[in-house]
Design a protein around this motif. Structure first.
Motif, short mmCIF file in Angstrom:
data_model
loop_
_atom_site.label_atom_id
_atom_site.label_comp_id
_atom_site.label_asym_id
_atom_site.label_seq_id
_atom_site.Cartn_x
_atom_site.Cartn_y
_atom_site.Cartn_z
N PHE A 223 53.56 36.45 -69.99
CA PHE A 223 53.48 35.01 -70.21
C PHE A 223 54.05 34.16 -69.08
O PHE A 223 53.94 32.95 -69.11
N SER A 224 54.70 34.76 -68.08
CA SER A 224 55.34 33.95 -67.06
C SER A 224 54.34 33.17 -66.25
O SER A 224 54.62 32.10 -65.77
N SER A 225 53.11 33.65 -66.04
CA SER A 225 52.08 32.94 -65.30
C SER A 225 50.83 32.89 -66.16
O SER A 225 50.25 33.92 -66.47
N ALA A 226 50.43 31.65 -66.55
CA ALA A 226 49.25 31.49 -67.40
C ALA A 226 47.99 31.85 -66.63
O ALA A 226 47.92 31.74 -65.41
N GLU A 227 47.00 32.27 -67.39
CA GLU A 227 45.73 32.64 -66.78
C GLU A 227 45.12 31.42 -66.09
O GLU A 227 45.04 30.33 -66.66
N ASP A 228 44.67 31.58 -64.86
CA ASP A 228 44.12 30.47 -64.09
C ASP A 228 42.98 31.00 -63.22
O ASP A 228 42.97 32.17 -62.82
N TYR A 229 42.01 30.13 -62.97
CA TYR A 229 40.92 30.49 -62.07
C TYR A 229 41.36 30.24 -60.63
O TYR A 229 42.11 29.30 -60.36
N PHE B 3 46.66 24.44 -67.22
CA PHE B 3 46.46 23.02 -66.98
C PHE B 3 47.76 22.24 -67.23
O PHE B 3 48.12 21.35 -66.45
N ILE B 4 48.46 22.58 -68.32
CA ILE B 4 49.72 21.90 -68.62
C ILE B 4 50.73 22.12 -67.49
O ILE B 4 51.42 21.18 -67.07
N ASN B 5 50.82 23.34 -66.99
CA ASN B 5 51.74 23.65 -65.90
C ASN B 5 51.38 22.85 -64.64
O ASN B 5 52.25 22.32 -63.95
N ALA B 6 50.08 22.78 -64.35
CA ALA B 6 49.63 22.05 -63.16
C ALA B 6 49.90 20.55 -63.30
O ALA B 6 50.30 19.88 -62.34
N ALA B 7 49.68 20.02 -64.51
CA ALA B 7 49.94 18.60 -64.75
C ALA B 7 51.43 18.30 -64.62
O ALA B 7 51.82 17.26 -64.07
#
Length: 399
Positions: A73-79, A116-120
Motif C-alpha cells: 500500500f505504500s505506493s498506489a497503482e499509477d499509470y 490521484f489523491i496523492n498527486a493532488a
C-alpha cells in the motif's frame, strides 16, 4: 499504543524454582536467603533467554507482516503515462478530490483513486480546480492529470456573447455561428418552448426572455440546454429587480414591465434608462393630456414591426406602411403587446424602478455620446429635435 509499566504488579515465582528452608545454615541478605539467590540466577537467565527468543520471533513475524503490508500500500497503482485516446472529463461543482478520483478511475484516466489523491496533495494548486470540462486521455499518470485540471485555460467550452437588445431571431443566429448547431436546431426547440422555463405570463413567446450575457457552454450542451440557460439567467435578473413585486406596485403586469424594459433597452443607455422608463409610464398613464395622447412614438418598436434593426429614424412612409401593427407606437396607443428585444440587467432594473419626473419627451441629440435630453414641454422637445437633425446633417453615417 504505548505500554505502561504497572508498579503494583510483581513478577510471580516461576514453576519449579527451588525454595530455601531457612534453618539449614544458609544466611539471609537484606531479607533474602543468599543460597536461594545463588540457586535462582541460572534459572532466571534461562527463562529470560527463552523469553527473548520468543519475543524476538514475535517481533520478526510482526515486522515482516508490516513490511509486506507496507509494500502493498505504500505506493498506489499509477499509470506511467502519457496515455492515449480521448476523454472529455467533467469536474462538477462541489466535487471533492476523492470524487474526482473515482470519476477519473471510472473513465479509465487514472489507475487508482489513491494515486490521484496523492498527486493532488502534492500539487499546491489543486485546491483551485474549477468546474468544467477538461481534455484528457486514457491511462495518464496521476500527476499529469492534476496538472491539466489545475489550469482553467484547459477548460473545454464554447464561449458565446449575446449582446443586449437582440431579437430572438438575431440571438439564435449568434448561437448557431458560435456552436456546432444550426439555426434550424434552435428554431425547432423554440417551436415547443414549454420546457425552457419561461414564466406563464410570457405565454410561450421567448421574445425578451433570452437574456443577453456571455455564456460558457460545455461540449455536451444542446440547443435546449443553451436556451434554457438563457431563460434561467433572465430569471436571475428578474429576481434581482423584484420584477413581479415591482410590476404590482406600479400597477402593471410582469409582461408589461418586461415590454417597458425592452423599449428602455432600445432607447437608452446608463443613467438615462430610469428616466426613459418614466417617460413611457407618463405617456401610458396620461392618454388624455392633449399632447401625446397615449402614443409612445418609439421608433424601435416600429422597426420591430418592420422586421428590421439598426434604424435610428423613421420616415412617414415607413410608419404608414405598418399603421395597423400593434407594435406601431405612432398609431397605436399604449404599450405594444410584448417585448421587442431582450433587455439586460440595467433596463429591467430601470423598468422596475423608474426615476421620478414629469417628462413626456426625450431626444438623443448625439448618437456618438448618447447624450439624451428630457422635457415636459413640447416646444422644448422641438428644439431638441432640431438639435438632433443638425447633428445628423454632419454625421449622416450615424443617422
Amino acid at each position: 499504543m504505548t505500554d505502561e509499566y504497572d508498579a503494583d504488579h510483581e513478577t510471580p515465582l516461576l514453576a519449579g524454582e527451588p525454595v530455601d528452608e531457612g534453618d539449614d545454615g544458609t544466611s539471609y541478605d537484606g531479607g533474602r536467603r543468599r543460597g536461594a539467590r545463588r540457586r535462582n540466577v541460572p534459572g532466571c537467565i534461562a527463562v529470560l533467554v527463552a523469553l527473548a527468543v520468543v519475543a524476538g520471533g514475535f517481533y520478526f513475524v510482526v515486522t515482516w507482516s508490516i513490511d509486506k503490508i507496507g509494500d502493498q500500500f505504500s505506493s498506489a497503482e499509477d499509470y506511467p503515462g502519457p496515455g492515449s485516446g480521448k476523454v472529455t472529463f467533467q469536474v462538477k461543482k462541489g466535487d471533492t478530490v476523492a470524487a474526482m478520483g473515482r470519476n477519473l478511475k471510472d473513465a479509465g484516466v487514472v489507475a487508482s483513486v489513491e494515486a490521484f489523491i496523492n498527486a493532488a496533495s502534492a500539487n499546491q494548486d489543486s485546491n483551485s480546480i474549477q468546474a468544467g470540462y477538461f481534455p484528457l486521455v486514457k491511462k495518464m499518470a496521476a500527476k499529469d492529470v492534476v496538472e491539466v485540471l489545475v489550469d482553467p485555460k484547459n477548460i473545454v467550452k464554447s464561449t458565446v456573447t449575446v449582446p443586449e437588445g437582440l431579437r430572438v431571431k438575431d440571438t439564435i443566429t449568434i448561437l448557431a455561428k458560435k456552436t456546432k448547431y444550426s439555426r434550424a436546431d434552435f428554431t425547432k426547440v423554440l417551436e415547443k418552448p414549454g420546457k425552457l422555463g419561461l414564466p406563464d405570463y410570457a405565454e410561450g413567446n421567448p421574445e425578451g426572455y433570452l437574456f443577453p450575457a456571455t455564456y460558457d457552454f460545455g461540449p455536451d450542451a444542446t440547443p435546449a440546454s443553451m436556451l434554457t440557460a438563457m431563460v434561467k439567467r433572465w430569471r436571475q435578473a428578474a429576481d434581482d429587480a423584484k420584477l413581479e413585486d415591482s410590476a404590482a406596485a406600479l400597477g402593471y403586469t410582469p409582461q408589461e414591465l418586461m415590454t417597458v424594459a425592452s423599449l428602455v433597452q432600445a432607447e437608452g443607455r446608463g443613467d438615462d434608462m430610469p428616466k426613459i422608463a418614466r417617460v413611457i409610464y407618463n405617456r401610458v398613464e396620461n392618454p388624455d393630456n392633449g399632447i401625446t395622447n397615449g402614443l409612445l412614438q418609439i421608433d424601435a418598436s416600429v422597426n420591430y414591426a418592420l422586421d428590421r434593426v439598426g434604424v435610428a429614424a423613421l420616415t412617414q412612409a415607413e410608419i404608414d406602411s405598418v399603421a395597423d401593427s400593434p407594435y406601431n407606437t405612432y398609431t397605436q396607443p399604449g404599450l405594444p403587446p410584448g417585448p421587442i428585444e431582450s433587455p439586460g440587467d440595467e433596463a429591467i432594473a430601470a423598468a422596475a424602478h423608474p426615476a421620478e419626473g414629469d417628462w413626456l419627451f426625450y431626444v438623443t441629440v448625439n448618437l456618438k455620446t448618447a447624450e439624451t435630453k428630457f422635457t415636459d414641454s413640447y416646444d422644448e422637445f422641438l428644439t431638441f429635435k432640431q438639435e438632433f437633425k443638425d447633428y445628423c446633417a454632419t454625421q449622416s453615417d450615424r443617422c
